[in-house]
Design a protein around this motif. Sequence first.
Motif, PDB file in Angstrom:
ATOM      1  N   GLN A  24       0.828  -1.206   0.000  1.00  0.00           N
ATOM      2  CA  GLN A  24       0.000   0.000   0.000  1.00  0.00           C
ATOM      3  C   GLN A  24       0.862   1.255   0.000  1.00  0.00           C
ATOM      4  OE1 GLN A  24      -2.393  -1.247   3.413  1.00  0.00           O
ATOM      5  NE2 GLN A  24      -4.250  -0.979   2.189  1.00  0.00           N
ATOM      6  N   LEU A  25       1.900   1.274   0.818  1.00  0.00           N
ATOM      7  CA  LEU A  25       2.792   2.433   0.846  1.00  0.00           C
ATOM      8  C   LEU A  25       3.465   2.645  -0.503  1.00  0.00           C
ATOM      9  CD1 LEU A  25       4.378   1.907   4.375  1.00  0.00           C
ATOM     10  CD2 LEU A  25       2.838   3.761   3.697  1.00  0.00           C
ATOM     11  N   SER A  26       3.815   1.544  -1.149  1.00  0.00           N
ATOM     12  CA  SER A  26       4.411   1.640  -2.481  1.00  0.00           C
ATOM     13  C   SER A  26       3.414   2.211  -3.480  1.00  0.00           C
ATOM     14  CB  SER A  26       4.879   0.257  -2.939  1.00  0.00           C
ATOM     15  OG  SER A  26       5.389   0.305  -4.249  1.00  0.00           O
ATOM     16  N   LEU A  27       2.157   1.811  -3.369  1.00  0.00           N
ATOM     17  CA  LEU A  27       1.118   2.328  -4.267  1.00  0.00           C
ATOM     18  C   LEU A  27       0.878   3.813  -4.045  1.00  0.00           C
ATOM     19  CD1 LEU A  27      -1.482  -0.603  -4.283  1.00  0.00           C
ATOM     20  CD2 LEU A  27      -0.177   0.255  -6.250  1.00  0.00           C
ATOM     21  N   PHE A  28       0.900   4.252  -2.798  1.00  0.00           N
ATOM     22  CA  PHE A  28       0.750   5.688  -2.523  1.00  0.00           C
ATOM     23  C   PHE A  28       1.904   6.473  -3.137  1.00  0.00           C
ATOM     24  CE2 PHE A  28      -2.007   4.416   1.184  1.00  0.00           C
ATOM     25  CZ  PHE A  28      -3.148   5.029   0.706  1.00  0.00           C
ATOM     26  N   GLN A  29       3.092   5.920  -3.067  1.00  0.00           N
ATOM     27  CA  GLN A  29       4.250   6.584  -3.661  1.00  0.00           C
ATOM     28  C   GLN A  29       4.107   6.643  -5.180  1.00  0.00           C
ATOM     29  OE1 GLN A  29       8.151   5.767  -1.881  1.00  0.00           O
ATOM     30  NE2 GLN A  29       8.897   5.339  -3.953  1.00  0.00           N
ATOM     31  N   GLU A  30       3.651   5.538  -5.775  1.00  0.00           N
ATOM     32  CA  GLU A  30       3.418   5.510  -7.220  1.00  0.00           C
ATOM     33  C   GLU A  30       2.337   6.505  -7.624  1.00  0.00           C
ATOM     34  OE1 GLU A  30       2.907   1.680  -9.166  1.00  0.00           O
ATOM     35  OE2 GLU A  30       3.927   0.716  -7.481  1.00  0.00           O
ATOM     36  N   LEU A  31       1.293   6.607  -6.795  1.00  0.00           N
ATOM     37  CA  LEU A  31       0.217   7.553  -7.102  1.00  0.00           C
ATOM     38  C   LEU A  31       0.749   8.979  -7.117  1.00  0.00           C
ATOM     39  CD1 LEU A  31      -2.722   8.342  -7.588  1.00  0.00           C
ATOM     40  CD2 LEU A  31      -3.118   8.178  -5.111  1.00  0.00           C
ATOM     41  N   GLU A  32       1.589   9.325  -6.162  1.00  0.00           N
ATOM     42  CA  GLU A  32       2.161  10.678  -6.152  1.00  0.00           C
ATOM     43  C   GLU A  32       2.989  10.922  -7.414  1.00  0.00           C
ATOM     44  OE1 GLU A  32       4.891  13.786  -3.575  1.00  0.00           O
ATOM     45  OE2 GLU A  32       4.257  11.898  -2.649  1.00  0.00           O
ATOM     46  N   THR A  33       3.773   9.928  -7.815  1.00  0.00           N
ATOM     47  CA  THR A  33       4.596  10.066  -9.017  1.00  0.00           C
ATOM     48  C   THR A  33       3.725  10.268 -10.252  1.00  0.00           C
ATOM     49  OG1 THR A  33       6.340   8.679  -8.074  1.00  0.00           O
ATOM     50  CG2 THR A  33       6.323   8.933 -10.461  1.00  0.00           C
ATOM     51  N   GLU A  34       2.680   9.441 -10.408  1.00  0.00           N
ATOM     52  CA  GLU A  34       1.777   9.549 -11.557  1.00  0.00           C
ATOM     53  C   GLU A  34       1.014  10.870 -11.531  1.00  0.00           C
ATOM     54  OE1 GLU A  34       1.570   7.676 -14.099  1.00  0.00           O
ATOM     55  OE2 GLU A  34       2.640   5.857 -13.495  1.00  0.00           O
ATOM     56  N   PHE A  35       0.572  11.256 -10.344  1.00  0.00           N
ATOM     57  CA  PHE A  35      -0.198  12.491 -10.213  1.00  0.00           C
ATOM     58  C   PHE A  35       0.663  13.697 -10.574  1.00  0.00           C
ATOM     59  CE2 PHE A  35      -2.928  15.702  -8.499  1.00  0.00           C
ATOM     60  CZ  PHE A  35      -4.186  15.133  -8.386  1.00  0.00           C
ATOM     61  N   LEU A  85      -9.435  12.323  -6.335  1.00  0.00           N
ATOM     62  CA  LEU A  85      -9.405  12.536  -4.896  1.00  0.00           C
ATOM     63  C   LEU A  85     -10.804  12.812  -4.362  1.00  0.00           C
ATOM     64  CD1 LEU A  85      -6.335  14.953  -4.975  1.00  0.00           C
ATOM     65  CD2 LEU A  85      -6.282  12.534  -4.346  1.00  0.00           C
ATOM     66  N   PRO A  86     -11.232  12.090  -3.347  1.00  0.00           N
ATOM     67  CA  PRO A  86     -10.469  11.175  -2.491  1.00  0.00           C
ATOM     68  C   PRO A  86     -10.477   9.710  -2.948  1.00  0.00           C
ATOM     69  CG  PRO A  86     -12.629  11.493  -1.532  1.00  0.00           C
ATOM     70  CD  PRO A  86     -12.582  12.366  -2.784  1.00  0.00           C
ATOM     71  N   GLY A  87     -11.082   9.413  -4.109  1.00  0.00           N
ATOM     72  CA  GLY A  87     -11.322   8.027  -4.493  1.00  0.00           C
ATOM     73  C   GLY A  87     -10.100   7.149  -4.637  1.00  0.00           C
ATOM     74  N   LEU A  88      -9.047   7.628  -5.317  1.00  0.00           N
ATOM     75  CA  LEU A  88      -7.879   6.779  -5.551  1.00  0.00           C
ATOM     76  C   LEU A  88      -7.150   6.423  -4.249  1.00  0.00           C
ATOM     77  CD1 LEU A  88      -6.401   8.198  -8.894  1.00  0.00           C
ATOM     78  CD2 LEU A  88      -7.762   6.120  -8.569  1.00  0.00           C
ATOM     79  N   PRO A  89      -6.862   7.387  -3.376  1.00  0.00           N
ATOM     80  CA  PRO A  89      -6.237   7.001  -2.103  1.00  0.00           C
ATOM     81  C   PRO A  89      -7.100   6.038  -1.284  1.00  0.00           C
ATOM     82  CG  PRO A  89      -5.973   9.354  -2.472  1.00  0.00           C
ATOM     83  CD  PRO A  89      -6.929   8.858  -3.507  1.00  0.00           C
ATOM     84  N   LEU A  90      -8.403   6.252  -1.277  1.00  0.00           N
ATOM     85  CA  LEU A  90      -9.290   5.355  -0.527  1.00  0.00           C
ATOM     86  C   LEU A  90      -9.316   3.962  -1.148  1.00  0.00           C
ATOM     87  CD1 LEU A  90     -12.250   7.774   0.257  1.00  0.00           C
ATOM     88  CD2 LEU A  90     -10.651   6.794   1.915  1.00  0.00           C
ATOM     89  N   ALA A  91      -9.192   3.889  -2.476  1.00  0.00           N
ATOM     90  CA  ALA A  91      -9.165   2.590  -3.144  1.00  0.00           C
ATOM     91  C   ALA A  91      -7.912   1.802  -2.767  1.00  0.00           C
ATOM     92  CB  ALA A  91      -9.244   2.769  -4.658  1.00  0.00           C
ATOM     93  N   ILE A  92      -6.810   2.503  -2.546  1.00  0.00           N
ATOM     94  CA  ILE A  92      -5.590   1.840  -2.075  1.00  0.00           C
ATOM     95  C   ILE A  92      -5.779   1.379  -0.629  1.00  0.00           C
ATOM     96  CG2 ILE A  92      -3.139   2.162  -1.538  1.00  0.00           C
ATOM     97  CD1 ILE A  92      -3.030   4.179  -3.866  1.00  0.00           C
ATOM     98  N   MET A  93      -6.419   2.203   0.172  1.00  0.00           N
ATOM     99  CA  MET A  93      -6.657   1.874   1.582  1.00  0.00           C
ATOM    100  C   MET A  93      -7.607   0.688   1.738  1.00  0.00           C
ATOM    101  SD  MET A  93      -6.282   2.548   4.849  1.00  0.00           S
ATOM    102  CE  MET A  93      -5.615   4.199   5.052  1.00  0.00           C
TER     103      MET A  93
END
Length: 214
Positions: A24-35, A85-93
């Motif tokens: 999950q932490l890796s996905l959040f990091q990837e999301l920031e990079t893509e965003f 937002l907030p959907g993508l972070p919540l989907a990772i959670m």
Amino acid sequence: MTVFFKFARMNLLQHYFPALTKQQLSLFQELETEFRATNEAINLVSRPDMDNFAERHLLHSLGIAKVVQFPAGSTVLDVGTGGGLPGLPLAIMFPDVHFHLVDSIGKKIRAVQFMAASLGLHNVTAEQIRAENLRTKYDFVVSRAVARLATFHPWIAHRFKPKASANAGLYYLKGGDLSEEIAESGLKATVTDLSSFFTEEFYETKKVVFVPAK
């Protein structure tokens, strides 16, 4: 962005959500990079906000998870998702929950679709449509300060399943003094201060407004 700053930003999430997995932490990091890459092209958020993405966007989105735990198999509608937002972070959670993200602006939805695919978020769908034109029903609705509550709630009032999950309803990220806005809406709403969970100055006035489905 240096490795140190990437770690520091993800460490912020881990501090407030210690149960997050490495994946999950890796996905959040990837999301920031893509965003960040997408934001250069279509300006989803302001430059100062992009410089504080983990604090002001990822953590803010996850504030909803401090108020409600979506049960596995439930469905969540994110209205006016913008850049996801907030959907993508919540989907990772909540990987076992399905999220449908909608917005009226096509280029934003295409960006959301691209980011969800890049991250392999199979629990996310995204559609260019206005909430009032939807016909599907959901257990929960989330959103991030799209409009005043009196304007927003009629768009989603009939989008809930007849037999929805416990604590079903709208979870709305808002800021400031909401007493007048809630009174204007005539709705029975519960307000939770995010400053109860997050100590950063940004959260001093940030809240989650809950309006039950029934």
